[in-house]
Structures are given as structure tokens and as C-alpha cells.
Scaffold this motif. Sequence first.
Motif, PDB file in Angstrom:
ATOM      1  N   LEU A 140     -11.713   1.975  12.137  1.00  0.00           N
ATOM      2  CA  LEU A 140     -10.791   2.923  11.501  1.00  0.00           C
ATOM      3  C   LEU A 140     -10.210   2.369  10.211  1.00  0.00           C
ATOM      4  O   LEU A 140     -10.003   3.111   9.244  1.00  0.00           O
ATOM      5  CB  LEU A 140      -9.680   3.291  12.481  1.00  0.00           C
ATOM      6  N   VAL A 141      -9.950   1.067  10.165  1.00  0.00           N
ATOM      7  CA  VAL A 141      -9.467   0.444   8.924  1.00  0.00           C
ATOM      8  C   VAL A 141     -10.537   0.535   7.845  1.00  0.00           C
ATOM      9  O   VAL A 141     -10.243   0.827   6.679  1.00  0.00           O
ATOM     10  CB  VAL A 141      -9.066  -1.022   9.168  1.00  0.00           C
ATOM     11  N   CYS A 142     -11.793   0.305   8.211  1.00  0.00           N
ATOM     12  CA  CYS A 142     -12.879   0.423   7.232  1.00  0.00           C
ATOM     13  C   CYS A 142     -12.968   1.840   6.680  1.00  0.00           C
ATOM     14  O   CYS A 142     -13.179   2.045   5.482  1.00  0.00           O
ATOM     15  CB  CYS A 142     -14.207   0.016   7.857  1.00  0.00           C
ATOM     16  N   LEU A 143     -12.804   2.830   7.547  1.00  0.00           N
ATOM     17  CA  LEU A 143     -12.839   4.214   7.080  1.00  0.00           C
ATOM     18  C   LEU A 143     -11.717   4.491   6.081  1.00  0.00           C
ATOM     19  O   LEU A 143     -11.893   5.254   5.128  1.00  0.00           O
ATOM     20  CB  LEU A 143     -12.708   5.175   8.267  1.00  0.00           C
ATOM     21  N   ARG A 144     -10.584   3.873   6.314  1.00  0.00           N
ATOM     22  CA  ARG A 144      -9.443   4.102   5.433  1.00  0.00           C
ATOM     23  C   ARG A 144      -9.596   3.388   4.097  1.00  0.00           C
ATOM     24  O   ARG A 144      -9.171   3.883   3.061  1.00  0.00           O
ATOM     25  CB  ARG A 144      -8.153   3.623   6.113  1.00  0.00           C
ATOM     26  N   HIS A 145     -10.209   2.209   4.105  1.00  0.00           N
ATOM     27  CA  HIS A 145     -10.203   1.374   2.907  1.00  0.00           C
ATOM     28  C   HIS A 145     -11.471   1.482   2.066  1.00  0.00           C
ATOM     29  O   HIS A 145     -11.556   0.830   1.028  1.00  0.00           O
ATOM     30  CB  HIS A 145      -9.961  -0.090   3.300  1.00  0.00           C
ATOM     31  N   PRO A 230       1.377   1.922  -0.950  1.00  0.00           N
ATOM     32  CA  PRO A 230       1.583   0.551  -1.436  1.00  0.00           C
ATOM     33  C   PRO A 230       1.057  -0.472  -0.436  1.00  0.00           C
ATOM     34  O   PRO A 230       1.111  -0.274   0.772  1.00  0.00           O
ATOM     35  CB  PRO A 230       3.107   0.454  -1.565  1.00  0.00           C
ATOM     36  N   VAL A 231       0.534  -1.579  -0.956  1.00  0.00           N
ATOM     37  CA  VAL A 231       0.087  -2.670  -0.095  1.00  0.00           C
ATOM     38  C   VAL A 231       1.290  -3.356   0.539  1.00  0.00           C
ATOM     39  O   VAL A 231       1.268  -3.726   1.713  1.00  0.00           O
ATOM     40  CB  VAL A 231      -0.746  -3.675  -0.911  1.00  0.00           C
ATOM     41  N   ARG A 283      -1.281  -3.659   6.500  1.00  0.00           N
ATOM     42  CA  ARG A 283      -1.664  -3.038   5.230  1.00  0.00           C
ATOM     43  C   ARG A 283      -2.015  -4.096   4.187  1.00  0.00           C
ATOM     44  O   ARG A 283      -2.903  -3.891   3.356  1.00  0.00           O
ATOM     45  CB  ARG A 283      -0.533  -2.143   4.729  1.00  0.00           C
ATOM     46  N   MET A 284      -1.340  -5.232   4.239  1.00  0.00           N
ATOM     47  CA  MET A 284      -1.647  -6.317   3.314  1.00  0.00           C
ATOM     48  C   MET A 284      -2.984  -6.964   3.627  1.00  0.00           C
ATOM     49  O   MET A 284      -3.720  -7.366   2.721  1.00  0.00           O
ATOM     50  CB  MET A 284      -0.545  -7.379   3.370  1.00  0.00           C
ATOM     51  N   GLN A 311      -1.687   4.753   9.032  1.00  0.00           N
ATOM     52  CA  GLN A 311      -3.091   4.438   9.289  1.00  0.00           C
ATOM     53  C   GLN A 311      -3.325   2.931   9.357  1.00  0.00           C
ATOM     54  O   GLN A 311      -4.315   2.404   8.835  1.00  0.00           O
ATOM     55  CB  GLN A 311      -3.989   5.081   8.234  1.00  0.00           C
ATOM     56  N   ALA A 312      -2.400   2.252  10.004  1.00  0.00           N
ATOM     57  CA  ALA A 312      -2.503   0.798  10.167  1.00  0.00           C
ATOM     58  C   ALA A 312      -3.256   0.502  11.460  1.00  0.00           C
ATOM     59  O   ALA A 312      -2.704  -0.034  12.426  1.00  0.00           O
ATOM     60  CB  ALA A 312      -1.105   0.166  10.185  1.00  0.00           C
TER      61      ALA A 312
END
Length: 432
Positions: A140-145, A230-231, A283-284, A311-312
Amino acid sequence: MLKTDDMSMIELIGVSGNVLDDGVRETIARCHAVVASGRHVPLVEDLCERIIPIAPVQTMLERLAGELALGPVTVLASGDPLFFGIGRTLLGRFGPDRLHIRPALSAMQLACARFKTPWDDMAFLSLHGREMDTLAGRVLVCLRHTAHGKVMLFTDQHNSPDRIAALLLQTLEEYGAMELARTIRVQVGENLGLKDERLVEGDLARIAGLTFAPLNMMLISRESEAVFGPVLGLNEEELVHSRGLITKNEVRAVTLHTLRLPPSGVFWDVGGGSGSVSIEAARMCPALAVFCVEAKGEQQENIRANIRGHQAWNVRLVSGLAPAILSGLPDPERIFVGGSRGRLKEIIDICARRLKPGGRLVVNAVLARTAEQAPKYMLRHGLSVQVTRIGVSRWQETGEEQECVEDRQCVVDRRQPRQTTINPITIICGTK
């Protein structure tokens, strides 16, 4: 040191499909031995008598080293051996001067060609030998980023497409994000390049209900692009919390600076509260696995809302009371203790023992008793301890001015802005 001409070479050859061209067959026939997987053995058994199984890898490497003393060896690999393949391992063991490399089309390229999808803007994850614990979050993180919300998965027999789809559904349901689940599309390519090739696509629910051959590629995409924020720098009002129980913005920033988070690894947030530190950390560092430990039901709901809202997905809520609940977590590189519920000593004891070498344990203390005890407990475990105390005052300038006339002189007097003072926080950092 032998010159390259004096050494037996490794012919690392990629295979796409189930046919070897004449040039590859001639190379294999000249070699003393060949390394091949079970499905490649029928392609070479008429060309070479000495066939070495490619797995287990460590055993294969030892046998390969011995065979090289007698002559050149061919290693057959699927597709491009330098793309999530055996190539990296062979280069690390034998060095680049010992290898000739001939890649073939990778399964990833074949899958993207079949699905008519560009692959220069997608993320890639190899699941070979990986545990399922944090898999859903990583996907899910890959989909977001990624710019267009696409991730290609190199699956294995354990991490099959149906299990991955079911895990994604379970995770999104747990965090109340089924609306997101409906935007996710899955495509699976089975036995690509072979006679029994099969292409399947559908939503998560459909894929979760099917079964798949062991050789497959899984492409997961989102219909809509992710929204980026924001990061670092989420404000308190952007995070769901109860009755002001949240690590304040300025304290959170200093805490994250003190933690010196690694780009990947494991981070424990013990006594997570609203999860503000976990959310900012996630997020960072999108590749960091964040375990947010919280016992209170109300705060657990806040954490779920914040994971969903920001979405973390690399944050995993761990519902339970520390230190007992910590036993089931992987060893961390970083630990933050924001609340101990009277179990500070026991928590530090466990955390100091489980912390990896070079790791950091950070405790935020509001109470003087915590600020006094935490460094002592850390020192008993041989940690190097540094203590910082910060105080924060906030106000907002209005820009309003007031003129006063006195003795025919003009005096400008700025109105005093309203000031908010945050209780001093002691930040204790122990380094292993």
C-alpha cells in the motif's frame, strides 16, 4: 591473483520460456557443469552430465566453486539474472571478472507487455522468502508513493496472489478503508512465455478467491493517483486525537530528530497515543516498518483513523499493553516510549535488550519522576545516555498597532499577542 584468461568462467545465462537457442546450447556443451532449477533441467540434461541444483543457494555456491577448479560452468536463471535474480549473489561471491552475463526477457517485462502497461514508473517488490507480517503495508505504501500508483510483485509459493489479495482486504477492512480497496485493480500473469500461460485480472475480492500456479507475476494498481502531503510537519489539528492528548508539533519534531530514523528497518512506538510520532515517522521513511503499541481502545481508534487519513500504511497498530505485547514484535533499530502507564522500568528493560546494536531508545518525560528514572534505567543496560529539556511558547503576530500621542510625541505600541506555553519536556536518548 589469476588473470581472467587463466580462470574458469561462469556463463550466467537468462532463460525466457522453455527453449534454448543454438548459441546457448553450444555454450552449455562446452562447460564442465551446469547449474539449473528443476524446471530448467529438461533443457540441459542432454548437453551436460554434471547438473547442480540451484537450491539451496549456499550449497550450490560451494559446489559451483569446486566445479570451477575443473572448468567453466553455466548457470541458468529465469529472465534477467540481474533483476531480483541470482546475478547479485554470484557477483558478490565470485566478482565481475569471473562472469559472462547474457540476460533474457524478464518475467516483469513479459507481464507488462501482456498487460500493455509501461514499467518505467512503477515500484517493484520481491516477496521471495519474506514474511507476511508487514507485506500489506509495504504494498500500500508503494501504491501511494509511485507517481501512477503501480507496484509489481515477484511472488513465491508462500506469498501467492490470492493470499496477498486477501491480506490487503483484511488490512484495509481493519483500518476502515474499504473505499480504497474498491479503487485497487489486480492483474496476474501465470507461466509467462510457456504453453499454459494465463492472464487474470479483477478486484481484490476476485483475486482472493482464485488459485494460481507457482510461477506468476502480480501487478497491483490504483485507479486514482495518490495525494501527497508534507513529509514532515503535520499539525495537531491534522491528526485525530482526544482531549489534546497528542505529542505537540515542536516536541514531535525534536523527538524525530533525536531518533535519527533509518530509511528502513523496524521502529517501535510504545504508548503510541494518537499515533502522531508513528505517522510522521512512516511518512518520512516509507520503507520503515512502524509498530505503534497502544492499549486504550479510544486511542486505538484514533491511530486507525490517522493511518487511514494519511495513508501511512507502513504503520501497524499493535493493540495491547507493554511490555508483554512487545514479545511478538521483530527486533527494532529505533524505539520511542511516549507513555509507560507505570511500567517504565520493565519497558526499558525489554527495550534495551531487544534494541539492535547501534540503535536508539528515546523516552519523552513530562513528569519529573520519569525524567529522573529513565536515564538510570538506561545506564544499567550499558546505553550511552543524553538528556535534553525543551520548552515551547507559541503566539501569532497580528500585525495590529496602536498609536498614543503624549507630549506631542507619537509613540507606537504593539499590542501584546496571546501566548501559549507548553509544559517543558525532557527527552532522554539512550544509544546502544
